[in-house]
Motif scaffolding. Structure first.
Motif, PDB file in Angstrom:
ATOM      1  N   LEU A   1       0.794  -1.250   0.136  1.00 15.31           N
ATOM      2  CA  LEU A   1       0.057   0.051  -0.024  1.00 15.31           C
ATOM      3  C   LEU A   1       1.038   1.431   0.070  1.00 15.31           C
ATOM      4  O   LEU A   1       0.352   2.281  -0.713  1.00 15.31           O
ATOM      5  CB  LEU A   1      -0.790   0.122   1.318  1.00 15.31           C
ATOM      6  N   GLU A   2       2.168   1.216   0.828  1.00 10.64           N
ATOM      7  CA  GLU A   2       2.943   2.426   0.724  1.00 10.64           C
ATOM      8  C   GLU A   2       3.373   2.859  -0.678  1.00 10.64           C
ATOM      9  O   GLU A   2       3.474   3.855  -1.046  1.00 10.64           O
ATOM     10  CB  GLU A   2       4.197   2.269   1.734  1.00 10.64           C
ATOM     11  N   PHE A   3       3.620   1.731  -1.385  1.00  8.17           N
ATOM     12  CA  PHE A   3       4.211   1.831  -2.727  1.00  8.17           C
ATOM     13  C   PHE A   3       3.024   2.522  -3.696  1.00  8.17           C
ATOM     14  O   PHE A   3       3.313   3.536  -4.396  1.00  8.17           O
ATOM     15  CB  PHE A   3       4.694   0.477  -3.422  1.00  8.17           C
ATOM     16  N   LEU A   4       1.900   2.073  -3.593  1.00  8.54           N
ATOM     17  CA  LEU A   4       0.795   2.368  -4.154  1.00  8.54           C
ATOM     18  C   LEU A   4       0.488   4.104  -3.696  1.00  8.54           C
ATOM     19  O   LEU A   4       0.059   4.736  -4.623  1.00  8.54           O
ATOM     20  CB  LEU A   4      -0.505   1.608  -4.046  1.00  8.54           C
ATOM     21  N   ALA A   5       0.871   4.397  -2.579  1.00  6.26           N
ATOM     22  CA  ALA A   5       0.513   5.751  -1.968  1.00  6.26           C
ATOM     23  C   ALA A   5       1.196   6.543  -2.581  1.00  6.26           C
ATOM     24  O   ALA A   5       0.716   7.697  -2.783  1.00  6.26           O
ATOM     25  CB  ALA A   5       0.501   5.485  -0.526  1.00  6.26           C
ATOM     26  N   VAL A   6       2.562   6.382  -2.816  1.00  5.77           N
ATOM     27  CA  VAL A   6       3.433   7.352  -3.425  1.00  5.77           C
ATOM     28  C   VAL A   6       2.811   7.742  -4.817  1.00  5.77           C
ATOM     29  O   VAL A   6       2.783   9.144  -4.970  1.00  5.77           O
ATOM     30  CB  VAL A   6       4.859   6.866  -3.593  1.00  5.77           C
ATOM     31  N   SER A   7       2.457   6.985  -5.590  1.00  6.22           N
ATOM     32  CA  SER A   7       1.785   7.058  -6.878  1.00  6.22           C
ATOM     33  C   SER A   7       0.481   7.624  -6.789  1.00  6.22           C
ATOM     34  O   SER A   7       0.275   8.702  -7.493  1.00  6.22           O
ATOM     35  CB  SER A   7       1.749   5.760  -7.685  1.00  6.22           C
ATOM     36  N   MET A   8      -0.458   7.363  -5.744  1.00  9.70           N
ATOM     37  CA  MET A   8      -1.701   7.962  -5.741  1.00  9.70           C
ATOM     38  C   MET A   8      -1.272   9.468  -5.511  1.00  9.70           C
ATOM     39  O   MET A   8      -2.040  10.314  -5.807  1.00  9.70           O
ATOM     40  CB  MET A   8      -2.383   7.103  -4.711  1.00  9.70           C
ATOM     41  N   ILE A   9      -0.734   9.641  -4.396  1.00 10.50           N
ATOM     42  CA  ILE A   9      -0.395  10.820  -3.976  1.00 10.50           C
ATOM     43  C   ILE A   9       0.301  11.980  -4.977  1.00 10.50           C
ATOM     44  O   ILE A   9      -0.065  13.082  -5.121  1.00 10.50           O
ATOM     45  CB  ILE A   9       0.253  11.052  -2.563  1.00 10.50           C
ATOM     46  N   SER A  10       1.204  11.335  -5.747  1.00 10.84           N
ATOM     47  CA  SER A  10       1.947  12.275  -6.446  1.00 10.84           C
ATOM     48  C   SER A  10       1.133  12.722  -7.724  1.00 10.84           C
ATOM     49  O   SER A  10       1.310  13.510  -8.434  1.00 10.84           O
ATOM     50  CB  SER A  10       3.438  11.485  -6.892  1.00 10.84           C
ATOM     51  N   THR A  11       0.000  11.666  -8.090  1.00 11.84           N
ATOM     52  CA  THR A  11      -0.672  12.042  -9.113  1.00 11.84           C
ATOM     53  C   THR A  11      -2.176  12.649  -8.880  1.00 11.84           C
ATOM     54  O   THR A  11      -2.940  13.004  -9.659  1.00 11.84           O
ATOM     55  CB  THR A  11      -1.432  10.573  -9.871  1.00 11.84           C
ATOM     56  N   GLY A  12      -2.101  13.214  -7.616  1.00  8.94           N
ATOM     57  CA  GLY A  12      -3.275  13.840  -7.080  1.00  8.94           C
ATOM     58  C   GLY A  12      -4.395  13.125  -7.109  1.00  8.94           C
ATOM     59  O   GLY A  12      -5.553  13.775  -7.206  1.00  8.94           O
ATOM     60  N   LEU A  13      -4.612  11.788  -6.665  1.00  5.50           N
ATOM     61  CA  LEU A  13      -5.871  11.013  -6.786  1.00  5.50           C
ATOM     62  C   LEU A  13      -6.479  11.581  -5.449  1.00  5.50           C
ATOM     63  O   LEU A  13      -6.229  12.049  -4.702  1.00  5.50           O
ATOM     64  CB  LEU A  13      -5.562   9.643  -6.237  1.00  5.50           C
ATOM     65  N   SER A  14      -7.946  11.243  -5.743  1.00  2.11           N
ATOM     66  CA  SER A  14      -8.901  12.093  -4.660  1.00  2.11           C
ATOM     67  C   SER A  14      -8.939  11.141  -3.391  1.00  2.11           C
ATOM     68  O   SER A  14      -8.217   9.835  -3.573  1.00  2.11           O
ATOM     69  CB  SER A  14     -10.286  11.708  -5.397  1.00  2.11           C
ATOM     70  N   LEU A  15      -9.177  11.622  -2.268  1.00  9.77           N
ATOM     71  CA  LEU A  15      -9.069  10.872  -0.970  1.00  9.77           C
ATOM     72  C   LEU A  15     -10.253   9.768  -1.150  1.00  9.77           C
ATOM     73  O   LEU A  15      -9.816   8.766  -0.530  1.00  9.77           O
ATOM     74  CB  LEU A  15      -9.660  11.736   0.023  1.00  9.77           C
ATOM     75  N   ALA A  16     -11.312   9.755  -1.969  1.00 12.16           N
ATOM     76  CA  ALA A  16     -12.135   8.643  -2.011  1.00 12.16           C
ATOM     77  C   ALA A  16     -11.543   7.584  -2.632  1.00 12.16           C
ATOM     78  O   ALA A  16     -11.768   6.239  -2.532  1.00 12.16           O
ATOM     79  CB  ALA A  16     -13.312   8.989  -2.694  1.00 12.16           C
TER      80      ALA A  16
ATOM     81  N   ILE B   1      -8.470   7.030  -3.086  1.00 11.64           N
ATOM     82  CA  ILE B   1      -7.413   6.502  -2.253  1.00 11.64           C
ATOM     83  C   ILE B   1      -7.870   5.419  -1.196  1.00 11.64           C
ATOM     84  O   ILE B   1      -7.447   4.231  -1.144  1.00 11.64           O
ATOM     85  CB  ILE B   1      -6.560   7.447  -1.614  1.00 11.64           C
ATOM     86  N   ALA B   2      -9.082   5.848  -0.612  1.00 22.24           N
ATOM     87  CA  ALA B   2      -9.938   4.960   0.310  1.00 22.24           C
ATOM     88  C   ALA B   2     -10.063   3.580  -0.011  1.00 22.24           C
ATOM     89  O   ALA B   2      -9.907   2.483   0.514  1.00 22.24           O
ATOM     90  CB  ALA B   2     -11.017   5.916   1.077  1.00 22.24           C
ATOM     91  N   VAL B   3     -10.925   3.644  -1.293  1.00 25.25           N
ATOM     92  CA  VAL B   3     -11.249   2.438  -1.868  1.00 25.25           C
ATOM     93  C   VAL B   3     -10.044   1.538  -2.336  1.00 25.25           C
ATOM     94  O   VAL B   3     -10.384   0.398  -2.132  1.00 25.25           O
ATOM     95  CB  VAL B   3     -11.994   2.841  -2.998  1.00 25.25           C
ATOM     96  N   THR B   4      -9.112   2.113  -2.645  1.00 25.89           N
ATOM     97  CA  THR B   4      -7.695   1.506  -3.083  1.00 25.89           C
ATOM     98  C   THR B   4      -7.285   0.680  -1.907  1.00 25.89           C
ATOM     99  O   THR B   4      -6.967  -0.386  -1.842  1.00 25.89           O
ATOM    100  CB  THR B   4      -6.931   2.303  -3.928  1.00 25.89           C
ATOM    101  N   THR B   5      -7.150   1.415  -0.815  1.00 25.99           N
ATOM    102  CA  THR B   5      -6.895   0.963   0.161  1.00 25.99           C
ATOM    103  C   THR B   5      -7.569  -0.282   0.773  1.00 25.99           C
ATOM    104  O   THR B   5      -6.949  -1.297   1.381  1.00 25.99           O
ATOM    105  CB  THR B   5      -6.757   1.935   1.396  1.00 25.99           C
ATOM    106  N   LEU B   6      -8.708  -0.021   0.802  1.00 25.04           N
ATOM    107  CA  LEU B   6      -9.742  -1.240   1.262  1.00 25.04           C
ATOM    108  C   LEU B   6      -9.220  -2.321   0.499  1.00 25.04           C
ATOM    109  O   LEU B   6      -9.560  -3.677   0.782  1.00 25.04           O
ATOM    110  CB  LEU B   6     -11.335  -0.733   1.251  1.00 25.04           C
TER     111      LEU B   6
END
Length: 241
Positions: free
Chosen positions: A68-83, A85-90
């Motif tokens: 998830l941390e690896f994914l979070a870097v790309s999600m944050i750097s691309t400006g993905l919405s919080l919703a 990010i939450a669904v992906t995390t789940l």
């Protein structure tokens, strides 16, 4: 996997802190071999995306969810919405629900130990606990296994973030440490077990997913493996009845 004597887990096994630490350190050697280089890869990736270096050890300490941390870097750097990010995390961490069904929570004492046990439950620590004989476990050993594993991940992330500025651009292949880690843990688990049906199911599910849905390999493999385990449980229960 719990003691019925009413004694403290560590005392019931006749172990002290040093003894439990030695056992935990020995068991977590494969985890260290994967977590430290993989954590370094995470640190390098995070800094390469323009984030401050200190976010690598901070994320490793607070989040402690490798994939998830690896994914979070790309999600944050691309400006993905919080919703999103939450669904992906789940979806990524949904498998931990099944880990909790057989995690030896009854061996842990107190809210702090139990709370950390839930927080620090990862694929690797679950594999170690599942592959270790129940009589060799107690609450303190479980916590030490998780603390050491957590420490390896933080150390790797910190070292990768600090060393990233000295590495040449375009370094590739470090992320393979995650695959190598799972291979080592799977082999160690299979080597200790006399009942290898679960290992066989895993191999069969992987082959099936690779043939039928290579683009969705992980999802299909996990679903197929789960269905095989459910069928195996149903057959075993039918035989006992």
């Amino acid at each position: 996997m719990h003691s019925t004597t009413g004694e403290a887990p560590g005392k019931a096994l006749g172990g002290d802190f040093r003894g439990d630490l030695a056992v935990a350190a020995k068991l977590t050697v494969p985890v260290a071999m994967g977590y430290i280089p993989l954590g370094a890869a995470f640190g390098i990736l995070l800094v390469s995306q323009g984030l401050p270096w200190f976010w690598a050890p901070t994320t490793a300490l607070v989040v402690f969810a490798g994939s998830l941390e690896f994914l979070a870097v790309s999600m944050i750097s691309t400006g993905l919405s919080l919703a999103a990010i939450a669904v992906t995390t789940l979806l990524v961490n949904f498998r931990h629900i099944f880990y909790g069904l057989s995690f030896p929570m009854e061996l842990l004492r107190g809210r702090a130990q139990r709370g950390y046990g839930i927080f620090a439950l990862t694929d690797e620590t679950y594999s170690l606990l599942a592959g270790t004989a129940p009589e060799e476990l107690n609450g303190r050993r479980i916590t030490l296994i998780q603390v050491l594993s957590h420490g390896y991940w933080v150390l790797g992330s910190l070292s990768g973030a600090l060393a990233s500025t000295a590495l040449p651009a375009g370094v590739e292949g470090v992320e393979f440490a995650l695959t190598a880690l799972f291979v080592v843990l799977a082999w160690d688990h299979a080597r200790k077990r006399t009942n290898l049906r679960a290992v066989g199911y895993g191999v069969a599910a992987s082959v099936l997913a690779g043939i039928l849905a290579a683009d969705q390999f992980l999802t299909v493999a996990v679903i197929a493996f789960l269905l095989m385990l459910v069928a195996d449980y149903a057959m075993a229960r039918s035989k006992r009845a």
